[in-house]
Design an enzyme around this catalytic site. Structure first.
Site, PDB file in Angstrom:
ATOM      1  N   ARG A  98       1.049  10.427   5.782  1.00  0.00           N
ATOM      2  CA  ARG A  98       1.252   8.531   6.377  1.00  0.00           C
ATOM      3  C   ARG A  98       2.861   8.103   5.640  1.00  0.00           C
ATOM      4  NH1 ARG A  98      -3.321   7.922   8.359  1.00  0.00           N
ATOM      5  NH2 ARG A  98      -5.589   7.990   7.102  1.00  0.00           N
ATOM      6  N   LYS A 114       0.197  -1.433   0.163  1.00  0.00           N
ATOM      7  CA  LYS A 114       0.291  -0.094   0.055  1.00  0.00           C
ATOM      8  C   LYS A 114       1.155   1.196  -0.102  1.00  0.00           C
ATOM      9  CE  LYS A 114      -3.179   2.583   2.367  1.00  0.00           C
ATOM     10  NZ  LYS A 114      -4.415   2.108   3.933  1.00  0.00           N
ATOM     11  N   LYS A 126      -2.347  -1.349  -3.711  1.00  0.00           N
ATOM     12  CA  LYS A 126      -2.825   0.013  -3.641  1.00  0.00           C
ATOM     13  C   LYS A 126      -2.636   0.943  -3.269  1.00  0.00           C
ATOM     14  CE  LYS A 126      -6.331   1.676  -0.238  1.00  0.00           C
ATOM     15  NZ  LYS A 126      -6.514   1.931   1.458  1.00  0.00           N
TER      16      LYS A 126
HETATM   17  C1  PBG Z   1      -7.600   3.530   5.959  1.00  0.00           C
HETATM   18  C2  PBG Z   1      -7.847   3.072   4.177  1.00  0.00           C
HETATM   19  C3  PBG Z   1      -7.842   4.143   3.084  1.00  0.00           C
HETATM   20  C4  PBG Z   1      -7.653   3.940   1.932  1.00  0.00           C
HETATM   21  C5  PBG Z   1      -8.327   2.019   2.548  1.00  0.00           C
HETATM   22  N1  PBG Z   1      -8.469   2.109   3.318  1.00  0.00           N
HETATM   23  C6  PBG Z   1      -7.077   5.298   3.614  1.00  0.00           C
HETATM   24  C7  PBG Z   1      -5.626   5.897   3.771  1.00  0.00           C
HETATM   25  O1  PBG Z   1      -4.755   4.497   3.514  1.00  0.00           O
HETATM   26  O2  PBG Z   1      -5.157   6.979   3.986  1.00  0.00           O
HETATM   27  C8  PBG Z   1      -8.087   4.243   0.161  1.00  0.00           C
HETATM   28  C9  PBG Z   1      -9.536   4.268   0.001  1.00  0.00           C
HETATM   29  C10 PBG Z   1      -9.526   4.761  -1.014  1.00  0.00           C
HETATM   30  O3  PBG Z   1      -8.908   5.858  -1.585  1.00  0.00           O
HETATM   31  O4  PBG Z   1     -10.754   4.063  -2.110  1.00  0.00           O
HETATM   32  N2  PBG Z   1      -6.604   2.695   5.843  1.00  0.00           N
END
Ligand code: PBG
Length: 316
Positions: free
Chosen positions: A206, A184, A237
């Site tokens: 983050r 991610k 992701k």
């Molecule tokens: C939370 C999370 C996020 C997303 C999924 N779980 C946001 C982030 O990490 O800031 C993003 C999903 C999306 O943008 O569709 N940890």
């Protein structure tokens, strides 16, 4: 002598016969945002055709989608008041949503995103300390498993969370699979989600835990580590700008583990607004979703599910 590639493209029937990849509703996992209260089915300002749903509205909202063949949903809890303890409360919104879905749609797969950022005061995915955070996450995951979740999906990017979560689940007698957001990235494409899930960090960003998007080898190392720690599947992701990672994961894992691409909120909104404003034809949505499949994704998490259901007849 030269090759006649065009023979395989000559007309629609021929193209169909030679198509390497096909998308169907079975490819999709739909994210749902569950909120406190009742009678809430509210379209988000930041994302058209994406809703905040109270638990009692899940059935009417999902019914037409399930009837159209939707097989899996991914749950996010968006509580009205902050507080990390609620996340593992057996009467919490996500836990209630799981039980409701399992009662009304017993065959619908339920994956629960495991993270504290929508619950924590500061909007971060950790409590300051990596190892304390993974204990909290494991207990949240356990409460989702107890409520009947089919899989849990940690999205925090702490180290060792799959290892610890697997141990806690097993100790309690649950073999609930962990589908890890192994790769991610610290991406700008999460913007619209953060208002949907009310989880924007109050301060900072983050980048101290999500991955640096300049790195590909590191993503593969993260993926291998999670698989070794016991992940049953992995999520990459965002999707579109990270198809190289999907493709590498597909070949390096040799197809042994399911790979899921998360077509995130910013990707959804860019295409969606382009299409809604008449800048570009909506076939680019199909083209983009297909690119994820072609890169090697076994499944696609996407807000485009309702769009797909309405339009798939034109593409299938
Ligand atoms: C939370 C999370 C996020 C997303 C999924 N779980 C946001 C982030 O990490 O800031 C993003 C999903 C999306 O943008 O569709 N940890």
């Amino acid at each position: 002598m030269f090759k006649r590639f065009r023979q395989n493209r000559i007309d629609e029937a021929t193209r169909r016969r030679n198509r390497e990849n096909i998308l169907s509703i079975s490819d999709f996992i739909l994210p749902l945002f569950i909120v406190d209260g009742s009678n809430i089915c509210e379209e988000l300002d930041s994302m058209p055709e994406v809703f905040h749903l109270s638990v009692d509205q899940i059935e009417p909202y999902l019914k037409p989608l399930v009837d159209a063949g939707l097989e899996t949903v991914l749950l996010f809890g968006v509580p009205s008041e902050k507080g990390i303890d609620q996340a593992s409360d057996e009467k919490g919104i996500v836990q209630n949503a799981i039980r409701t879905i399992k009662q009304v749609f017993p065959d619908l797969g339920v994956i629960c995103d495991v993270c504290i950022c929508s619950f924590s005061e500061d909007g971060h995915c950790h409590v300051g300390d990596n190892d304390k955070t993974i204990e909290i996450l494991a207990h949240i995951a356990l409460s989702y498993a107890e409520a009947g979740a089919d899989a849990v999906a940690p999205s925090d990017m702490m180290d060792g969370r799959v290892f610890f979560m697997r141990r806690v689940l097993n100790a309690a007698g649950f073999d609930t699979p962990i589908i890890s957001y192994a790769a991610k990235f610290a991406s700008g494409f999460y913007g619209p989600f953060r208002s949907a899930a009310d989880c924007a960090p109050q301060e900072g960003d983050r980048k101290g835990y999500q991955m640096d998007f300049c790195n590909g080898n590191e993503a593969l190392a993260e993926i291998w580590a999670d698989v070794e720690e016991g992940a049953a599947g992995i999520i990459v992701k965002p999707a579109l700008t990270y198809l190289d990672i999907v493709s590498r994961a597909k070949s390096e894992l040799a197809g042994d583990y399911p790979i899921i691409a998360y077509n995130v909120s910013g990707e959804y909104m860019l295409l969606r607004s382009g299409v809604d404003q008449g800048i570009i034809a909506d076939s680019v949505i199909y083209e983009s979703l297909m690119s994820m499949k072609r890169a090697g994704a076994n499944r696609i998490i996407s807000y485009f599910v309702p769009w797909w259901i309405r339009n798939s007849g034109r593409f299938e």
